[in-house]
Enzyme design. Structure first.
Site, short mmCIF file in Angstrom:
data_model
loop_
_atom_site.label_atom_id
_atom_site.label_comp_id
_atom_site.label_asym_id
_atom_site.label_seq_id
_atom_site.Cartn_x
_atom_site.Cartn_y
_atom_site.Cartn_z
N LYS A 1 43.36 19.24 -2.47
CA LYS A 1 44.40 20.21 -2.89
C LYS A 1 45.03 20.79 -1.63
CE LYS A 1 46.15 22.07 -6.63
NZ LYS A 1 46.20 21.51 -8.00
N ASP B 1 52.24 21.06 -8.04
CA ASP B 1 51.45 22.10 -8.71
C ASP B 1 52.40 23.29 -8.83
OD1 ASP B 1 48.44 22.65 -9.53
OD2 ASP B 1 49.09 24.48 -8.53
#
Ligand code: NDP
Ligand code: 2IT
Length: 446
Positions: A126, A166
């Site tokens: 991430k 995201d």
């Protein structure tokens, strides 16, 4: 309280001080896994859980850029390369002012289990920045993305680490980052997913997380011979995931009565029909406006500063952000008759909200299972890029539906209680863990 979990968590807290979101995500997984690991001493002796909770690598960097006034701005850039046991690092990039190490580590940790659940060969990662795209011009967003990728490009690659979108990172940002990567490396590769259709993107990737979250809820409903038809649905958020969850739930005969953003929520008792949803998509994706404008346009109630969980519903789909459902919200939902919660967002329910759902026998699908459709179609985008082909919409959607069904089956296999009910939290945690643990055992102490 399990003393083995407390001992493990004391170690995590000491090694990662102050990282409360990371502690929260690890604790939830440890509670499911530690009893399972005790029964499987191979995992215990190889310290698999201890290793999974330590990122393989973290890259932290400065992101300088010049705004439209000619002033230099400085943001933080991050990439957490969490686990590569079953494939290259894979996971989104978040641009939001709240981004910090704790949040990105919790997201990367969740991603490891989620990606494993998809059955596709993807490790977990991430990244992101504290950059706030709100109120910035297209030119400023491009300048920022180019600077961010100038450093990130040294650390990623189609065989190493493949980022995607995201919160705050959609098609526009992926385009600017892809363009800069290509320019720096002189390579046209599938280094990012969520690309545009014309340049290597997959059909259904924009829809995948929202659709997948509804497919997962559908599978949970099916265990009680029930469907979306005629149900009232409360959705939070109004971004990528919320929009396509609304579209799919509506197409299955449900009525979606709420959407929100960080300023408040709208309650539309008549339901957000396809025409209104199209208006929301234009408002959010092109005009970049606020949900309060929906209330003005369609003459419905707007609740400033509130989240949608007070609205009466059968099904709740949290699709905004972490910890957006508190224990009180969970109790309100349950009191009002909500019996299905499928998480489009990552860790949207606080620990005690999850406890309330489990205690009341709610069909509760945790994010790492329920929102895995997004990264699953990212995996399919990587396959198409590697094969230099593109599949039709129906083909990708059919694969997505099958993957969500498989994830549901995995949760049932590892999460079924003696009375036949399913603890999807335990099922997802153990189901996601086993494949990664076996790969780590096979690869030795690395
Ligand atoms: P978007 O940026 O498209 O939309 C985010 C939405 O959530 C916006 O409506 C935003 O409101 C709201 N929101 C964001 N932060 C907050 C906050 N702190 N408080 C209240 N509302 C907030 O993001 P996505 O739709 O892509 O992501 C939503 C969730 O889904 C996230 O948890 C993400 O991690 C998760 N997810 C996303 C996937 C994907 O493929 N995109 C895949 C799997 C999970 P505002 O505009 O006011 O900021
Ligand atoms: O949280 C997530 O799974 C995502 N943001 C999508 C990750 C991806 O690589 O598609």
């Amino acid at each position: 309280m399990d003393p083995r979990v407390e001992k493990f968590m004391a170690g995590i807290t000491a090694k990662n001080p102050g990282e409360v979101e990371f502690h929260q995500a690890v604790r939830e997984v440890a509670e499911s896994l530690i009893p399972f690991i005790e029964e499987n001493p191979r995992y215990k002796h190889a310290k698999i859980l201890e290793r999974i909770a330590e990122p393989e690598r973290i890259v932290l960097f400065r992101v300088p850029w010049i705004d439209d006034k000619g002033e230099i701005q400085i943001n933080k850039g991050y990439r957490i390369e969490m686990n590569s046991a079953i494939g290259p690092y894979k996971g989104g990039i978040r641009f939001h002012p709240t981004v910090n190490l704790s949040i990105l580590k919790f997201l990367a940790f969740e991603q490891v289990f989620k990606n494993s659940l998809t059955t596709l060969p993807m490790g977990g990662g991430k990244g992101g920045s504290d950059f706030d795209p709100k109120g910035k011009t297209d030119n400023e967003v491009m300048k920022f993305c180019q600077s961010f990728m100038t450093e990130l490009s040294r650390h990623i690659g189609p065989e190493t680490d493949i980022p995607a979108g995201d919160i705050g990172v959609g098609g526009r940002e992926i385009g600017y980052m892809f363009g800069q990567y290509k320019r720096l490396r002189n390579e046209f590769t599938g280094v990012l997913t969520g690309k545009g259709r014309e340049w290597g993107g997959s059909l259904i990737r924009p829809e995948a997380t929202g659709y997948g979250c509804v497919y997962f809820a559908q599978a949970m409903l099916q265990t009680r011979d029930d469907t979306f038809d005629g149900k009232t649905v409360a959705i939070s958020g109004s971004g990528n995931v919320a929009q396509f969850a609304t579209e799919k739930a509506t197409s299955l005969g449900a009525k979606v009565v709420t959407l929100s953003d960080s300023n408040g929520f709208i309650y539309d008792p008549a339901g957000i029909d396809p025409e209104k949803l199209e208006w929301v998509m234009e408002l959010k994706n092109i005009k970049r406006g606020r949900m309060s404008e929906y209330a003005e346009k369609f003459g419905v109630e707007y609740y400033q500063g509130q989240r949608p969980w007070s609205a009466k519903c059968d099904i709740a789909l949290p699709c905004a952000t972490e910890n957006e459902i508190t224990k009180e919200d969970a109790e309100t939902l349950i009191k009002n008759g909500c019996f299905v919660v499928s998480e489009g967002a990552n860790m949207p329910s606080t620990t005690d909200a999850v406890e309330a759902f489990l205690h009341h026998g709610i069909l509760y699908g945790p994010g790492k299972a329920a929102n895995a459709g997004g990264v699953a179609v990212s995996g399919l985008e990587m396959t198409q890029n590697a094969m230099r082909i593109s599949w039709q919409r129906e083909e990708v959607d059919a694969k997505l539906q099958q993957i969500m069904k498989n994830i549901h089956e995995t949760c049932v296999r590892f999460g079924q209680n003696e009375d036949g009910s399913v603890n999807y939290v335990r099922g997802a945690n153990i189901g996601g863990f086993v494949k990664v643990a076996e790969a780590m055992l096979a690869q030795g102490a690395v």
